[in-house]
Design an enzyme around this catalytic site. Sequence first.
Site, PDB file in Angstrom:
ATOM      1  N   HIS A  71      41.006  36.914  42.470  1.00  0.00           N
ATOM      2  CA  HIS A  71      40.503  36.030  41.413  1.00  0.00           C
ATOM      3  C   HIS A  71      38.998  35.815  41.479  1.00  0.00           C
ATOM      4  O   HIS A  71      38.510  34.704  41.235  1.00  0.00           O
ATOM      5  CB  HIS A  71      41.236  34.681  41.488  1.00  0.00           C
TER       6      HIS A  71
HETATM    7  C1  LIG Z   1      45.172  43.746  41.684  1.00  0.00           C
HETATM    8  C2  LIG Z   1      44.932  42.536  40.836  1.00  0.00           C
HETATM    9  C3  LIG Z   1      45.972  41.643  40.626  1.00  0.00           C
HETATM   10  C4  LIG Z   1      45.751  40.510  39.847  1.00  0.00           C
HETATM   11  N1  LIG Z   1      46.826  39.747  39.491  1.00  0.00           N
HETATM   12  C5  LIG Z   1      46.666  38.793  38.536  1.00  0.00           C
HETATM   13  C6  LIG Z   1      47.782  38.149  37.947  1.00  0.00           C
HETATM   14  O1  LIG Z   1      48.924  38.454  38.252  1.00  0.00           O
HETATM   15  N2  LIG Z   1      47.542  37.191  37.026  1.00  0.00           N
HETATM   16  C7  LIG Z   1      46.289  36.846  36.641  1.00  0.00           C
HETATM   17  O2  LIG Z   1      46.134  35.927  35.831  1.00  0.00           O
HETATM   18  N3  LIG Z   1      45.207  37.454  37.177  1.00  0.00           N
HETATM   19  C8  LIG Z   1      45.377  38.450  38.066  1.00  0.00           C
HETATM   20  N4  LIG Z   1      44.292  39.140  38.529  1.00  0.00           N
HETATM   21  C9  LIG Z   1      42.963  38.713  38.097  1.00  0.00           C
HETATM   22  C10 LIG Z   1      42.636  39.068  36.652  1.00  0.00           C
HETATM   23  O3  LIG Z   1      43.247  40.289  36.286  1.00  0.00           O
HETATM   24  C11 LIG Z   1      41.115  39.118  36.493  1.00  0.00           C
HETATM   25  O4  LIG Z   1      40.561  37.857  36.821  1.00  0.00           O
HETATM   26  C12 LIG Z   1      40.692  39.467  35.076  1.00  0.00           C
HETATM   27  O5  LIG Z   1      41.320  40.634  34.645  1.00  0.00           O
HETATM   28  C13 LIG Z   1      39.167  39.613  35.037  1.00  0.00           C
HETATM   29  O6  LIG Z   1      38.771  39.958  33.737  1.00  0.00           O
HETATM   30  P1  LIG Z   1      37.269  40.424  33.453  1.00  0.00           P
HETATM   31  O7  LIG Z   1      37.221  40.713  32.012  1.00  0.00           O
HETATM   32  O8  LIG Z   1      36.351  39.428  34.032  1.00  0.00           O
HETATM   33  O9  LIG Z   1      37.069  41.752  34.316  1.00  0.00           O
HETATM   34  P2  LIG Z   1      37.882  43.115  34.304  1.00  0.00           P
HETATM   35  O10 LIG Z   1      39.203  42.969  33.639  1.00  0.00           O
HETATM   36  O11 LIG Z   1      37.876  43.627  35.697  1.00  0.00           O
HETATM   37  O12 LIG Z   1      37.032  44.051  33.357  1.00  0.00           O
HETATM   38  C14 LIG Z   1      35.803  44.635  33.675  1.00  0.00           C
HETATM   39  C15 LIG Z   1      35.761  46.002  33.012  1.00  0.00           C
HETATM   40  O13 LIG Z   1      34.426  46.466  33.034  1.00  0.00           O
HETATM   41  C16 LIG Z   1      34.437  47.829  33.404  1.00  0.00           C
HETATM   42  N5  LIG Z   1      33.126  48.131  33.976  1.00  0.00           N
HETATM   43  C17 LIG Z   1      32.616  47.652  35.134  1.00  0.00           C
HETATM   44  N6  LIG Z   1      31.371  48.111  35.324  1.00  0.00           N
HETATM   45  C18 LIG Z   1      31.093  48.884  34.244  1.00  0.00           C
HETATM   46  C19 LIG Z   1      29.947  49.617  33.853  1.00  0.00           C
HETATM   47  N7  LIG Z   1      28.857  49.659  34.613  1.00  0.00           N
HETATM   48  N8  LIG Z   1      30.003  50.321  32.682  1.00  0.00           N
HETATM   49  C20 LIG Z   1      31.110  50.286  31.900  1.00  0.00           C
HETATM   50  N9  LIG Z   1      32.220  49.594  32.241  1.00  0.00           N
HETATM   51  C21 LIG Z   1      32.198  48.899  33.392  1.00  0.00           C
HETATM   52  C22 LIG Z   1      35.590  47.939  34.381  1.00  0.00           C
HETATM   53  O14 LIG Z   1      36.004  49.256  34.584  1.00  0.00           O
HETATM   54  C23 LIG Z   1      36.609  47.039  33.724  1.00  0.00           C
HETATM   55  O15 LIG Z   1      37.381  47.743  32.789  1.00  0.00           O
HETATM   56  C24 LIG Z   1      44.468  40.266  39.316  1.00  0.00           C
HETATM   57  C25 LIG Z   1      43.426  41.164  39.534  1.00  0.00           C
HETATM   58  C26 LIG Z   1      43.653  42.308  40.267  1.00  0.00           C
HETATM   59  C27 LIG Z   1      42.535  43.286  40.459  1.00  0.00           C
END
Ligand SMILES: Cc1cc2nc3c(=O)[nH]c(=O)nc-3n(C[C@H](O)[C@H](O)[C@H](O)COP(=O)(O)OP(=O)(O)OC[C@H]3O[C@@H](n4cnc5c(N)ncnc54)[C@H](O)[C@@H]3O)c2cc1C
Length: 515
Positions: free
Chosen positions: A449
């Site tokens: 998280h």
């Molecule tokens: C293994 C795992 C299990 C989890 N389990 C849960 C759960 O059961 N329930 C829950 O609520 N939360 C869970 N979480 C947490 C939740 O999924 C994350 O907090 C949430 O998805 C974060 O969203 P975000 O948009 O901030 O980042 P992300 O969803 O990580 O998105 C970031 C995106 O940016 C892309 N990116 C990064 N750098 C670049 C770049 N330089 N150029 C282009 N693209 C780039 C990445 O590839 C990714 O697609 C889990 C996370 C993980 C990893």
Amino acid sequence: MNTTDGYDYVVVGGGSAGCVLAARLTEDPDVTVLLLEAGPDHAGIDSLDTPGTWASLLGGAYDWGYHFTANPLLDGREVPIPRGRVLGGSSSINAMLWYRGHASDYDAWETAGAKGWNYASLLPYFRRAEDWEGGATAERGAGGPIRITTPPNPHPVAAGLLEAAAELDMTVLDDCNGPDIEGAALANLNIDDGHRGSTARAYLDPVLARPNLTVRTGATVTELVFAGTRCTGVRYRSHGVVEVRAHAETLLCAGAIASPHLLLLAGIGDLEHLGEHGVTVRADLPGVGRNLQDHPLLMGVNFRSRRPLGPVRDNGGGAILNWRSDPALDLPDLHAFIVQGPHATPEVTKRYDVAGDVFAISPGLMRSRSVGRLSLRSADPEVAPDIDPRYLSDPRDLDALVSGLDYIFDLAGTAALRGLIDTPAAPDRRLDRAEAEAFVRASCSTFFHVGGTCAMGVGPDAVVDPELRVYGFDRLRVVDASVIPILPSCNTNAPVIALAERAAALIRGHERTPS
Ligand SMILES: Cc1cc2nc3c(=O)[nH]c(=O)nc-3n(C[C@H](O)[C@H](O)[C@H](O)COP(=O)(O)OP(=O)(O)OC[C@H]3O[C@@H](n4cnc5c(N)ncnc54)[C@H](O)[C@@H]3O)c2cc1C
């Protein structure tokens, strides 16, 4: 270098937040959006779609493969911190738990300076995102993109956890996403008819045919481009380097590791730190990378089952539990989930036998007080940053986790779980304080998280304002887990999706921050 024509909005990262923004912003046919995702498309990849095998994705082709800094308080271990590298981002590899925590978690954001961000202002967006199997209520949404279900036929160990909690006089909640969160409940899961409900599937796939939406996968953004204090677009790598202009705004949605990393590489961060790496300073914004928060998770308390566990159901879990490590607390700080198989770090696996029919109850600390930092190791964008949540640096976190470990043995002693457990497997008995501390240090891992690294607020460490605009710059916002000022006491996918829904409304002018 190629230069392509511009778009109104360039969204960097197609993860939980990025897919929501791309879908919502292109509802306006007059607006053009380019979504850039470093990883591949998610479509047609069975391992991403099948809920029960998500843990096998960790460390694999769709994970960035980061590790936290070696932590002396965890016996020097470098805990892996998976992040999705595929359309849908971490929502494409996560455990699919849909849990929103307590209303006060969001009211705390406003108290911390994020004006306009509180439970009342986020609730419409949680509801907007949801297609809850129970139908719309004052708290829950129906008809939204994300189908939310409970396990239709819970695994016996999930049912056992609920019965065990009831035996210990805990409330068994009808809905873990209702106003009361203390007690046990069947998990809410973003699983739709046996398929993972990532944001790529739920938000993006249905709108891919829109002519005003362009999605590029295999496109890694390496640089933000500026004209003075105005962000004009980005450079990305995809069969060569391409520069693209954002006429309206660049929206950083690369997640709580990559978004602050891109800002630091652009010279936006702590003056001295940037200087140490020879990065030309564009703005002294010391909060970038600071305030890194995560929930530590014990992997796990393992029990040998009396009977074969059979095939995995749902997301491999199915039931959750919230309770207080200390009765003096106002609200639960501990959260556990059941695992229909073994759950142990390599270090614990070396010491104890967890092979065969072993299941686990894994407690995590949802109000961790330890705060860490993300910083540069190098000015080279290819070099991962230093990511340090500083787990257990506040000794109260160790106390809470030791208490959590002990309570799992209370649960294991109930008639309901005694009927399922042959013997404790790892640890192999209830531990005394010194032994429990050692077990916590060996088994402490991440709840996945990570957030807070570009916190919204108003103080000197705030990175974005309450409209998510990077301080000191025009046309540049951060919209992802980075902007969360204080982690809510829950999993972070639902909060990030609600946050992105509200951000889309702010950007479109459908919502205003109160003055
Ligand atoms: C293994 C795992 C299990 C989890 N389990 C849960 C759960 O059961 N329930 C829950 O609520 N939360 C869970 N979480 C947490 C939740 O999924 C994350 O907090 C949430 O998805 C974060 O969203 P975000 O948009 O901030 O980042 P992300 O969803 O990580 O998105 C970031 C995106 O940016 C892309 N990116 C990064 N750098 C670049 C770049 N330089 N150029 C282009 N693209 C780039 C990445 O590839 C990714 O697609 C889990 C996370 C993980 C990893």
